[in-house]
Design an enzyme around this catalytic site. Structure first.
Site, mmCIF file in Angstrom:
data_model
loop_
_atom_site.group_PDB
_atom_site.id
_atom_site.type_symbol
_atom_site.label_atom_id
_atom_site.label_comp_id
_atom_site.label_asym_id
_atom_site.label_seq_id
_atom_site.Cartn_x
_atom_site.Cartn_y
_atom_site.Cartn_z
ATOM 1 C CG ASN A 259 -0.208 -0.020 2.508
ATOM 2 O OD1 ASN A 259 0.487 0.923 2.830
ATOM 3 N ND2 ASN A 259 -0.326 -1.116 3.272
ATOM 4 C CG ASP B 101 -6.962 -4.748 6.011
ATOM 5 O OD1 ASP B 101 -6.672 -4.662 7.217
ATOM 6 O OD2 ASP B 101 -7.369 -3.778 5.338
ATOM 7 C CE LYS C 189 8.000 -13.504 -13.276
ATOM 8 N NZ LYS C 189 8.802 -13.095 -14.406
ATOM 9 N N PRO D 63 -3.279 -11.261 10.822
ATOM 10 C CG PRO D 63 -1.276 -11.621 11.958
ATOM 11 C CD PRO D 63 -1.959 -11.850 10.640
ATOM 12 C CG ASP D 64 -6.219 -5.712 14.004
ATOM 13 O OD1 ASP D 64 -5.469 -5.058 14.750
ATOM 14 O OD2 ASP D 64 -7.071 -5.187 13.260
ATOM 15 C CB ILE D 65 -0.341 -5.690 14.870
ATOM 16 C CG1 ILE D 65 0.218 -6.673 13.830
ATOM 17 C CG2 ILE D 65 0.716 -5.319 15.906
ATOM 18 C CD1 ILE D 65 1.221 -6.082 12.878
ATOM 19 C CG PHE E 267 -2.301 6.399 13.539
ATOM 20 C CD1 PHE E 267 -1.689 6.272 14.774
ATOM 21 C CD2 PHE E 267 -2.130 7.576 12.825
ATOM 22 C CE1 PHE E 267 -0.927 7.297 15.302
ATOM 23 C CE2 PHE E 267 -1.367 8.616 13.344
ATOM 24 C CZ PHE E 267 -0.761 8.483 14.582
ATOM 25 C CE LYS F 76 -10.740 1.498 11.079
ATOM 26 N NZ LYS F 76 -10.016 2.078 9.943
ATOM 27 C CE LYS G 259 -8.597 -2.400 13.750
ATOM 28 N NZ LYS G 259 -7.453 -2.549 12.861
#
Ligand code: CTP
Length: 407
Positions: free
Chosen positions: A214, A282, A292, A309-311, A329, A343, A347
């Site tokens: 990203n 995500d 390849k 995983p969501d840190i 953030f 959020k 979280k």
């Protein structure tokens, strides 16, 4: 800010010596305690008596004065100050300082001092430009001497050019800047605290040459790590791939993927504060290809993805070693505050810093940021600022919070 600061003023023997009288007045108006030493040449331009009347203290001139040494040894004289200020710093005085000479009281005090030294040079333009003076200047700056001026203009000798003593108010300004920088350097409320910061994007491999990524530059997270370290926190930065250099005084761990980032975060615990700034991907490939992926004429491959995983949520859910303050953030393109609040609830972090990253705001990858700080019971709208200013403000808020955790 200068109230009760102690300055040892060394007055050199140049025509600009008379300006030191005005300087003493300006410093005294600001609460500075000025003690003066004059060279013998300075006493040809102004009298020790006028200096003493303005400082309100004895003026020191002689190295081998029995009374002076009995009253105040030259070593003590050089140490009982917060700053030694040389005005005007003549070519000869600069040469003596650069060479470590100690042949009169002024040069001996300058050699014996363990305090910071600031010089305000003043001399004829050719003397200033002479390679010897420039060489001495480089030596002095290498020794940590701070310089103010000289300015440019008409010189007392009739010539025009560099060599004018800096304006008295500019010297006062340089003294103020010096003391405020020193105050900042000693103002370290996060000393003894441990901070963990995630930053940058993550790269999720599709095959050995392709990845999902990203647009995160990492700038905001790096600035936060640096600001926390500047306030004294022992800071670990877990960074995804970026082009930024490691911030000063920060232990930086470079990772690629979300899973590596999570493992590095867990290894960095315990921490008093965790700030998750990273734009973690995500999703990752369900099965990354070890080779390849070739075109093979069968049309584009479909990528099967699984959730990473969501840190932030993982750190917020730790039981024994949950950081005392966990901050996330939220980069949003609409309903910024409402989405950020949702959020925060989802979280289970303590604070969320929300920003609008719609195309056109220039925030993604840019140097500025406009954020809202969402806490349990309030939303603060912070004015647009540079990413480093946002980082400094957030670091201060963290320091205040850790000083007195909210009930
Ligand atoms: N975050 C994280 N690990 C992830 C995803 C996000 O630690 N796998 C953290 C980010 O560092 C940030 C916060 O969670 O502090 C918000 O991330 P974001 O991706 O915006 O939230 P999502 O839950 O993915 O929500 P959405 O994509 O729907 O906006």
């Amino acid at each position: 800010m200068l109230q009760d600061k102690r300055i040892l003023l060394i007055i050199g023997g140049g025509i600009a010596a008379y300006k030191s009288l005005d300087l003493i007045r300006r410093l005294r108006e600001r609460g500075v305690r000025v003690r003066a030493v004059m060279t013998r040449a300075a006493a040809e331009f102004i009298t020790p008596l006028s200096v003493a009347s303005l400082t309100g203290e004895k003026t020191y001139t002689e190295l081998f004065s029995l009374t002076d040494e009995a009253e105040m040894g030259h070593i003590r004289l050089s140490r009982e100050a917060d700053l030694v200020l040389v005005v005007p710093a003549t070519a000869d005085l600069m040469a003596s300082m650069a060479n470590g000479n100690a042949r009169d009281l002024a040069t001996t005090a300058l050699l014996a001092t363990d305090k910071p030294v600031m010089i305000a040079p003043s001399m004829n333009v050719q003397m200033w430009l002479h390679p010897a003076t420039q060489r001495n200047l480089r030596t002095l700056e290498g020794d940590g001497v701070v310089r103010v001026g000289p300015g440019s203009g008409d010189l007392a000798c009739g010539e025009v050019g560099d060599g004018r003593l800096a304006d008295v108010m500019d010297i006062v300004g340089a003294v103020e800047t010096f003391f405020s920088a020193t105050a900042r350097a000693t103002d370290r409320p996060l000393t003894g605290r441990r901070a963990l910061v995630t930053a940058g994007p993550t790269h999720e491999a599709i095959d050995p040459v392709r990845y999902i990524a990203n647009r995160s530059s990492g700038k905001q997270g790096y600035a936060i790590a640096q600001a926390l370290a500047a306030l004294g926190a022992e800071t670990t930065l877990i960074s995804g791939p970026t082009t930024l250099p490691d911030p000063a005084n920060v232990f930086t761990v470079r990772v690629e993927s979300a899973r590596e980032m999570l493992a590095a975060c867990q290894a960095a615990l315990p921490a008093d504060v965790a700030v998750c700034v990273a734009a973690v991907a995500d999703w990752r490939m369900a099965d990354g290809s070890p080779q390849k992926i070739k075109k093979n004429g069968g049309g584009p491959p479909s990528l099967k993805l699984v959730e990473n995983p969501d840190i932030l949520a993982t750190l917020s859910a730790r039981s024994n070693d949950r950081p005392g303050l966990v901050i996330g953030f939220a980069a949003e393109t609409q309903n910024v505050v409402a989405y950020a609040q949702a959020k925060r609830d989802k979280k289970k972090c303590d604070w969320i810093v929300a920003n609008d990253v719609s195309p056109g705001t220039g925030i993604m990858g840019g140097d500025d940021n406009t954020v809202h700080l969402v806490t349990a019971d309030a939303v603060e709208d912070w004015p647009p600022a540079s990413k480093s200013a946002v980082a400094e403000r957030l670091a201060r808020r963290i320091a205040d919070y850790l000083k007195e955790p909210a009930a």
